[in-house]
Write a protein that holds these residues in place. Structure first.
Motif, mmCIF file in Angstrom:
data_model
loop_
_atom_site.group_PDB
_atom_site.id
_atom_site.type_symbol
_atom_site.label_atom_id
_atom_site.label_comp_id
_atom_site.label_asym_id
_atom_site.label_seq_id
_atom_site.Cartn_x
_atom_site.Cartn_y
_atom_site.Cartn_z
ATOM 1 N N ARG A 424 -12.323 10.471 -0.103
ATOM 2 C CA ARG A 424 -10.955 10.835 -0.478
ATOM 3 C C ARG A 424 -10.704 10.346 -1.901
ATOM 4 O O ARG A 424 -10.672 9.141 -2.144
ATOM 5 C CB ARG A 424 -9.955 10.213 0.489
ATOM 6 C CG ARG A 424 -10.201 10.599 1.947
ATOM 7 C CD ARG A 424 -9.284 9.835 2.884
ATOM 8 N NE ARG A 424 -7.911 10.296 2.771
ATOM 9 C CZ ARG A 424 -7.380 11.287 3.491
ATOM 10 N NH1 ARG A 424 -8.125 11.929 4.365
ATOM 11 N NH2 ARG A 424 -6.132 11.633 3.338
ATOM 12 N N PRO A 425 -10.536 11.254 -2.865
ATOM 13 C CA PRO A 425 -10.314 10.819 -4.242
ATOM 14 C C PRO A 425 -8.902 10.291 -4.445
ATOM 15 O O PRO A 425 -7.919 10.884 -3.990
ATOM 16 C CB PRO A 425 -10.535 12.100 -5.044
ATOM 17 C CG PRO A 425 -10.137 13.202 -4.112
ATOM 18 C CD PRO A 425 -10.540 12.734 -2.742
ATOM 19 N N ALA A 426 -8.797 9.158 -5.100
ATOM 20 C CA ALA A 426 -7.516 8.637 -5.567
ATOM 21 C C ALA A 426 -7.575 8.705 -7.083
ATOM 22 O O ALA A 426 -8.304 7.930 -7.719
ATOM 23 C CB ALA A 426 -7.293 7.211 -5.088
ATOM 24 N N TYR A 427 -6.833 9.642 -7.659
ATOM 25 C CA TYR A 427 -6.994 9.937 -9.082
ATOM 26 C C TYR A 427 -6.247 8.947 -9.967
ATOM 27 O O TYR A 427 -5.060 8.677 -9.769
ATOM 28 C CB TYR A 427 -6.539 11.359 -9.383
ATOM 29 C CG TYR A 427 -7.537 12.399 -8.920
ATOM 30 C CD1 TYR A 427 -8.826 12.410 -9.435
ATOM 31 C CD2 TYR A 427 -7.194 13.355 -7.965
ATOM 32 C CE1 TYR A 427 -9.756 13.346 -9.022
ATOM 33 C CE2 TYR A 427 -8.114 14.300 -7.547
ATOM 34 C CZ TYR A 427 -9.398 14.296 -8.075
ATOM 35 O OH TYR A 427 -10.320 15.217 -7.667
ATOM 36 N N LEU A 428 -6.997 8.430 -10.942
ATOM 37 C CA LEU A 428 -6.455 7.556 -11.971
ATOM 38 C C LEU A 428 -6.115 8.396 -13.192
ATOM 39 O O LEU A 428 -6.883 9.270 -13.586
ATOM 40 C CB LEU A 428 -7.486 6.488 -12.360
ATOM 41 C CG LEU A 428 -7.908 5.513 -11.251
ATOM 42 C CD1 LEU A 428 -9.259 4.891 -11.587
ATOM 43 C CD2 LEU A 428 -6.851 4.432 -11.068
ATOM 44 N N GLU A 429 -4.966 8.126 -13.796
ATOM 45 C CA GLU A 429 -4.519 8.923 -14.938
ATOM 46 C C GLU A 429 -4.846 8.206 -16.250
ATOM 47 O O GLU A 429 -4.448 7.060 -16.462
ATOM 48 C CB GLU A 429 -3.011 9.183 -14.861
ATOM 49 C CG GLU A 429 -2.583 10.003 -13.655
ATOM 50 C CD GLU A 429 -3.021 11.458 -13.732
ATOM 51 O OE1 GLU A 429 -3.534 11.875 -14.800
ATOM 52 O OE2 GLU A 429 -2.860 12.176 -12.740
#
Length: 897
Positions: A424-429
């Protein structure tokens, strides 16, 4: 004695450590030109040319200092040239200068050896064709001692030796550091305890500061170099300093007595310890060690295979040229590529050469040598690019439903890897650079905040890995050691994947090396073992948790530099596109591993993943190029990278100073690419101010900019980046670049860039600037120029749709399920951009069924399961890029029903 005028000469080139190769060669070339004028002139210029403050004297003073750190002709030779000039013996002086110039040209790049014709008046010098290296000896010596040492080298030299070396002899620890910083030909150091601490030479302030930084780069027991009086401690301190600056150097100790007692305590620092009379043993050790660096087991095996007469009865008709050389129609393949390419082709299962999937001989050794070169525990060759390397690492380390914290604007292979593994990707900005239409890097505070959010939600155990791109395509470089240390404080078993596709060269320069994944992993591992670290960790923990075990507020964790537990596990992986920045055939990549839990937790799944993604018929030519490319960087990597950085700096300076170019183009600096809140001590272009400035910035700043990349803002040209790249640079002048944005062009130097190439690029930019100014001057002032559509802000990741999101607070989602749903035609519909915008404005939340990746900027603006936002659509609407993967301009976006 020190010469204050020599210092002033060196001060003129504040970047001396980074550009000594050019300072030295240019000074000799200028000196030759100036003395030649004296030889063939009418005598009227002699007094002016030989004035104390004239260019000839200044060049001689510069060379007298520089030549101290190089073998060959040396300081005495330079002084003798000055004496000949004083005596009016100009022709003899010119002959001696010609010998040096010839040597430098012959030992330089092929371009320098062939493009600079040797003049008739220059004296030919016999140059041994064997590869040449230099050995640094650190000891206080007399002139007679130095002559005796040089005589010993000549006496022991044999025609049977594969290599030739010469001594560079310096008296002090400071001079030793200066030598290894400025002379890339040094491959070994011999320390003799009689050296002094401080140099007596007048050096530039930048070089002096670089020496201080080098002495301070080692950990606590070694930083006391200048305070220790005992001989052993002095020797240890210098050895550790030299190893921190140039870890590829071999260190030898030559002591006069009690070497048996020293051997047990010093063997970790030194390859061998000798008595002073053991000159022959030292000589043989030096040659044998370089032969180990020169060894290319797989490339040599390929060469042997190509020479063997064999019968081919396996499924590869092109092997040995069988289907080519006898053909009437395709012999031009052999004519173009050469017969050796075909002779070297064979099947991996036919025997005779090692197998990439289960190496036991030459390939196994080649990968072990690569691990040594890059500072890894294990290295694996990959023949289909870093996209596959990333998929191998993800599959090996991540299981379905585990969370991977990943940079949203990373390469698409990471997004595909997450989808394939079911993580499950948790996207960093990353911070946006809206003015230039590309992203920077992810601030450490955001990474820490996301980890703290998972901890607060009771889901920290689900977070498996953090993956970031270092350095980014546009040259933003992280501080991996700091990021890993602070993240491990929050979760001590995190795994890190650093995508170093564009940073393979970083391991071979004293400054850039410290920000590579492997060097950072080693540094962190050593740091965790010290008692000082354990004490600092315990002291900080008492501030971060109260007596009842309650954690301090997030603000405290974010604002304080966190110290990891001594029990934290160092689990670091790096993927590198070796072919992008070092010598290798296209798609030649490597995976480097520095994992303390490799055997227990990763080795078996890694090999399964490697089997999954690696062909049973790998390209042997790619593997051979990886092997020989490793030889190159171990033997001359420092020189090549140093030259690359210097040429890039020269290009930046030329554009910034040229009166026409600076009116049309603007070189983006660190202050343009790094927002003020993330800057530290570094200036706009640290290397331009000298190596020490770059060193300090790379030591302390959260982000730095890779100096080998030059981003030019072209708004004043009136054309887009895409037009500038294709229609002007490539089609008209044959200049190739990788990347543009709407108003920028990225020029990348590499280890193959030449001074001639830089000069040609400047020439082309001048021609284009002249054209733009002429077009502007001829434009009808009454003609209406259409206003440029302003570029909207770069879009952040919106969110996963509720049916694919984990919860309403955290941002990870089930991208894999959305992806496979989107592969079924009855689950999707195509919606044109205008219709999709209308739906969003009406309050709908359309969900993307596909990856949508425009080139540029080259990262997915939409991933499967993501809610389509108005910001994404506004960004896509004004893109003028030619290539958008996952989007059909005739049918529109693929949306889940």
């Amino acid at each position: 004695m020190s010469d204050p005028q020599a210092e002033s000469v060196l001060e003129r080139d504040s970047g001396m450590p980074a550009s000594t190769w050019r300072l030295r060669s240019d000074a000799w070339e200028f000196l030759r030109f100036a003395v030649k004028r004296l030889v063939y002139g009418d005598g009227s210029e002699v007094s002016e040319a030989l004035a104390p403050d004239g260019e000839i004297r200044r060049s001689l003073r510069t060379l007298e200092t520089v030549e101290m750190y190089w073998a060959g002709f040396g300081r005495r030779y330079t002084r003798e040239i000055g004496e000949l000039l004083d005596e009016g013996k100009f022709q003899i002086a010119l002959d001696r200068i010609g010998k040096v110039v010839n040597r430098l040209r012959t030992a330089g790049t092929p371009e320098e050896a062939t493009n600079l014709a040797v003049e008739e008046d220059e004296v030919e010098t016999d140059v041994d064709p064997r590869p040449r290296f230099e050995v640094l000896v650190i000891d206080e010596t007399t002139e007679a001692d130095r002559e005796a040492m040089h005589a010993d080298v000549l006496r022991m030299r044999s025609s049977a030796d594969a290599f030739v070396y010469e001594y560079v002899i310096v008296p002090s620890a400071d001079d030793a550091v200066a030598a290894v910083l400025t002379n890339p030909n040094i491959l070994a150091c011999v320390i003799r305890p009689g050296f002094s601490e401080r140099t007596k030479r007048s050096l530039s302030s930048d070089l002096r500061r670089s020496i201080e930084l080098a002495h301070g780069a080692v950990t606590a027991p070694q930083t006391s170099l200048r305070n220790q009086l005992q001989s052993v401690q002095r020797v240890l301190g210098l050895a550790d300093t030299l190893a921190s600056v140039r870890p590829e150097l071999d260190l030898y100790l030559m002591a006069g007595a009690h070497i048996e007692d020293l051997a047990g305590s010093l063997t970790k620092r030194f390859r061998r310890i000798f008595r002073r009379e053991d000159q022959l043993e030292l000589h043989l050790s030096l040659l044998r060690r370089v032969s180990h660096l020169y060894d290319t087991p797989f490339f040599s095996a390929i060469q042997d295979h190509a020479r063997r007469p064999v019968g081919v009865f396996h499924a590869l008709p092109v092997a040995r040229g069988g289907s080519v050389v006898s053909s009437k129609w395709i012999r031009d393949l052999a004519d173009f590529y050469g017969l050796n390419l075909l002779l070297a082709e064979t099947s991996a299962t036919s025997g005779g050469l090692d197998s990439l999937l289960a190496p036991v001989h030459t390939l196994k050794k080649a990968q072990e040598l690569a691990a040594r070169a890059y500072g890894a525990k294990h290295t694996f060759f990959v023949t289909n690019g870093t996209s596959t390397a990333n998929k191998i690492v993800h599959q090996a380390l991540v299981s379905p439903n585990e969370v991977v914290m990943v940079d949203r604007n990373c390469h698409k292979s990471h997004h595909h890897s997450v989808m394939l593994t079911g993580a499950r990707p948790a996207y960093l900005e990353a911070y946006p650079l809206n003015e230039f239409a590309f992203y920077g890097a992810v601030p450490l505070s955001q990474i820490k905040q996301m980890l703290l959010d998972y901890r607060a939600a009771g889901r920290l155990d689900e977070v498996r890995m953090v993956t970031l791109t270092n350095c980014t395509f546009d040259g933003i470089v992280y501080d991996p050691a700091r990021i890993m240390a602070e993240c491990l404080t929050i979760k001590p078993d995190l795994v890190f994947l650093w995508d170093e596709a564009w940073f393979a060269f970083g391991a071979f320069h004293p400054v850039t090396r410290r920000r590579t994944a492997m060097a950072s992993a080693k540094q962190l591992e050593q740091q965790l073992k010290t008692s000082a670290h354990a004490a600092a960790y315990q002291e900080q923990q008492e501030r971060l948790f109260d007596a009842d075990g309650n954690a301090a507020p997030d603000e405290v964790w974010i604002n304080e530099r966190l110290i990891p537990s001594p029990d934290a596990r160092i689990r670091v992986y790096a993927t590198q596109s070796t072919h992008k920045t070092l010598t290798a055939l296209r798609q030649g990549s490597m995976i480097h591993v520095y994992d303390q839990d490799w055997v227990r937790d990763a080795e078996d799944p890694f090999h399964e993943a490697y089997m999954t993604h690696t062909s049973t018929s790998p390209n042997y030519q790619i593997l051979a190029s990886l092997d020989i490319g490793r030889r190159q960087v171990e033997l001359e990597g420092f020189e090549l990278v140093q030259r690359q950085l210097d040429l890039a700096t020269s290009l930046k300076q030329s554009i910034s100073r040229h009166p026409l170019l600076k009116r049309t183009f603007r070189v983006l600096t660190g202050h343009d690419l790094i927002p003020e809140e993330y800057r530290g001590v570094g200036g706009p272009m640290p290397l331009r101010e000298g190596l020490s400035n770059m060193w300090e910035a790379w030591d302390h700043d959260e982000f730095v900019v890779d100096p080998s990349r030059i981003t030019i803002e072209i708004s004043r040209s009136g054309v887009s980046g895409d037009t500038f790249k294709h229609e002007l640079l490539m089609d008209r002048y044959g200049i190739q670049v990788n990347k543009t944005s709407r108003n920028t062009v990225l020029f990348m130097t590499n280890i193959g860039t030449s001074r001639s190439a830089i000069a040609y690029l400047i020439e082309v930019l001048v021609k284009l600037a002249e054209r733009f100014e002429e077009e502007s001057a001829q434009r009808d002032p009454d003609q209406l120029v259409p206003e440029e559509v302003p570029m909207p802000p770069l879009p952040d990741f919106s969110s996963f749709a509720p049916e694919y999101a984990s919860d309403e607070v955290l941002r990870d989602g089930d991208m894999r399920r959305a992806f496979f749903k989107g592969q079924r035609r009855n689950n999707v519909e195509y919606v044109l951009g205008d219709d999709l915008r209308a739906r969003v404005e009406a309050g709908e939340q359309p969900v993307s069924a596909a990856f949508v990746t425009p080139y540029p900027p080259g990262f997915p603006v939409l991933v499967p399961g993501q809610v389509v936002s108005r910001e994404v659509l506004a960004f896509m609407q004004v893109l003028d890029t030619r290539e958008i993967h996952g989007y059909d301009p005739l049918r529109g976006y693929r949306i889940l029903k």
